[in-house]
Design a protein around this motif. Structure first.
Motif, PDB file in Angstrom:
ATOM      1  N   ASN A   1      -8.218 -72.640   7.380  1.00 52.67           N
ATOM      2  CA  ASN A   1      -8.811 -73.974   7.218  1.00 52.67           C
ATOM      3  C   ASN A   1     -10.200 -74.133   7.821  1.00 52.67           C
ATOM      4  O   ASN A   1     -10.909 -75.056   7.459  1.00 52.67           O
ATOM      5  N   HIS A   2     -10.569 -73.286   8.749  1.00 53.34           N
ATOM      6  CA  HIS A   2     -11.893 -73.419   9.369  1.00 53.34           C
ATOM      7  C   HIS A   2     -12.801 -72.262   8.960  1.00 53.34           C
ATOM      8  O   HIS A   2     -13.872 -72.480   8.405  1.00 53.34           O
ATOM      9  N   CYS A   3     -12.353 -71.042   9.234  1.00 53.78           N
ATOM     10  CA  CYS A   3     -13.221 -69.874   9.028  1.00 53.78           C
ATOM     11  C   CYS A   3     -13.595 -69.647   7.572  1.00 53.78           C
ATOM     12  O   CYS A   3     -14.764 -69.428   7.261  1.00 53.78           O
ATOM     13  N   LEU A   4     -12.619 -69.690   6.682  1.00 53.45           N
ATOM     14  CA  LEU A   4     -12.927 -69.455   5.266  1.00 53.45           C
ATOM     15  C   LEU A   4     -13.838 -70.540   4.711  1.00 53.45           C
ATOM     16  O   LEU A   4     -14.726 -70.261   3.914  1.00 53.45           O
ATOM     17  N   GLU A   5     -13.634 -71.781   5.159  1.00 57.04           N
ATOM     18  CA  GLU A   5     -14.482 -72.881   4.704  1.00 57.04           C
ATOM     19  C   GLU A   5     -15.881 -72.813   5.308  1.00 57.04           C
ATOM     20  O   GLU A   5     -16.861 -73.138   4.645  1.00 57.04           O
ATOM     21  N   ALA A   6     -15.972 -72.375   6.563  1.00 54.61           N
ATOM     22  CA  ALA A   6     -17.271 -72.283   7.240  1.00 54.61           C
ATOM     23  C   ALA A   6     -18.134 -71.182   6.626  1.00 54.61           C
ATOM     24  O   ALA A   6     -19.354 -71.298   6.557  1.00 54.61           O
ATOM     25  N   GLY A   7     -17.492 -70.107   6.190  1.00 55.88           N
ATOM     26  CA  GLY A   7     -18.220 -68.995   5.587  1.00 55.88           C
ATOM     27  C   GLY A   7     -19.051 -68.223   6.601  1.00 55.88           C
ATOM     28  O   GLY A   7     -18.864 -68.357   7.811  1.00 55.88           O
TER      29      GLY A   7
ATOM     30  N   HIS B   1     -17.980 -66.449  10.160  1.00 61.81           N
ATOM     31  CA  HIS B   1     -16.595 -66.897  10.286  1.00 61.81           C
ATOM     32  C   HIS B   1     -15.681 -66.219   9.258  1.00 61.81           C
ATOM     33  O   HIS B   1     -14.507 -66.013   9.522  1.00 61.81           O
ATOM     34  N   ALA B   2     -16.227 -65.929   8.079  1.00 65.25           N
ATOM     35  CA  ALA B   2     -15.417 -65.409   6.972  1.00 65.25           C
ATOM     36  C   ALA B   2     -15.536 -63.902   6.784  1.00 65.25           C
ATOM     37  O   ALA B   2     -15.026 -63.351   5.803  1.00 65.25           O
ATOM     38  N   GLU B   3     -16.169 -63.207   7.717  1.00 63.24           N
ATOM     39  CA  GLU B   3     -16.275 -61.745   7.607  1.00 63.24           C
ATOM     40  C   GLU B   3     -14.872 -61.136   7.656  1.00 63.24           C
ATOM     41  O   GLU B   3     -14.030 -61.571   8.453  1.00 63.24           O
ATOM     42  N   PRO B   4     -14.627 -60.123   6.814  1.00 66.20           N
ATOM     43  CA  PRO B   4     -13.287 -59.519   6.735  1.00 66.20           C
ATOM     44  C   PRO B   4     -12.699 -59.099   8.092  1.00 66.20           C
ATOM     45  O   PRO B   4     -11.527 -59.374   8.351  1.00 66.20           O
ATOM     46  N   GLN B   5     -13.495 -58.466   8.943  1.00 67.46           N
ATOM     47  CA  GLN B   5     -12.961 -58.009  10.240  1.00 67.46           C
ATOM     48  C   GLN B   5     -12.501 -59.188  11.104  1.00 67.46           C
ATOM     49  O   GLN B   5     -11.522 -59.076  11.831  1.00 67.46           O
ATOM     50  N   HIS B   6     -13.217 -60.290  11.037  1.00 66.18           N
ATOM     51  CA  HIS B   6     -12.862 -61.478  11.816  1.00 66.18           C
ATOM     52  C   HIS B   6     -11.556 -62.093  11.290  1.00 66.18           C
ATOM     53  O   HIS B   6     -10.648 -62.386  12.062  1.00 66.18           O
ATOM     54  N   ILE B   7     -11.476 -62.256   9.977  1.00 65.44           N
ATOM     55  CA  ILE B   7     -10.263 -62.821   9.365  1.00 65.44           C
ATOM     56  C   ILE B   7      -9.061 -61.904   9.642  1.00 65.44           C
ATOM     57  O   ILE B   7      -7.978 -62.374   9.992  1.00 65.44           O
TER      58      ILE B   7
ATOM     59  N   LEU C   1     -18.577 -68.200  17.967  1.00 66.23           N
ATOM     60  CA  LEU C   1     -18.583 -68.789  16.628  1.00 66.23           C
ATOM     61  C   LEU C   1     -18.330 -70.290  16.766  1.00 66.23           C
ATOM     62  O   LEU C   1     -17.469 -70.708  17.540  1.00 66.23           O
ATOM     63  N   ASP C   2     -19.070 -71.088  16.022  1.00 62.60           N
ATOM     64  CA  ASP C   2     -18.950 -72.544  16.101  1.00 62.60           C
ATOM     65  C   ASP C   2     -17.535 -73.033  15.843  1.00 62.60           C
ATOM     66  O   ASP C   2     -16.893 -72.593  14.892  1.00 62.60           O
ATOM     67  N   GLY C   3     -17.065 -73.923  16.691  1.00 63.47           N
ATOM     68  CA  GLY C   3     -15.790 -74.594  16.486  1.00 63.47           C
ATOM     69  C   GLY C   3     -14.557 -73.756  16.752  1.00 63.47           C
ATOM     70  O   GLY C   3     -13.453 -74.151  16.385  1.00 63.47           O
ATOM     71  N   MET C   4     -14.711 -72.615  17.422  1.00 62.52           N
ATOM     72  CA  MET C   4     -13.585 -71.705  17.633  1.00 62.52           C
ATOM     73  C   MET C   4     -12.994 -71.776  19.047  1.00 62.52           C
ATOM     74  O   MET C   4     -12.166 -70.953  19.419  1.00 62.52           O
TER      75      MET C   4
END
Length: 111
Positions: free
Chosen positions: A29-35, A38-44, A89-92
């Motif tokens: 809900n946060h990382c994928l939307e933030a892009g 936040h949305a880098e494969p290793q992070h997810i 990372l923002d909002g984490m």
């Protein structure tokens, strides 16, 4: 005979549950939307790994498995890696906090 759960184990299970829910919901809900970063494969991946191992650790403790110690040790290591990935990372902040709290609780259980 009913397995008696220590207060320390209950606290660890609560921390695992909180971390599981936080990492899973924030990844989706946060990382994928933030892009971006936040949305880098290793992070997810580390966030999903963290959510999964927390769930597994909780299960092992709930059933009083003699293997919970090494699962908790693994969980603590993955939680720390997730916290490190989320830092900066923002909002984490909630995720970092949940991961560190869970890592500390799991380290106590692994001892």
């Amino acid at each position: 005979m009913h397995h008696q759960m220590s207060a320390e184990m209950q606290e660890c299970m609560d921390a695992c549950h909180q971390c599981h829910v936080t990492c899973l919901s924030m990844a989706v809900n946060h990382c994928l939307e933030a892009g971006g970063r936040h949305a880098e494969p290793q992070h997810i991946k580390i966030m999903l790994d963290c959510a999964q191992i927390c769930s597994v650790a909780m299960d092992f403790m709930a059933r009083g498995s003699e293997h919970h110690r090494h699962i908790c040790r693994e969980c603590a290591e993955i939680c720390r890696a997730c916290a490190q990935s989320c830092q900066g990372l923002d909002g984490m902040e909630d995720c970092v906090q949940a991961c560190l709290r869970c890592a500390e609780a799991c380290e106590k259980m692994a001892a």
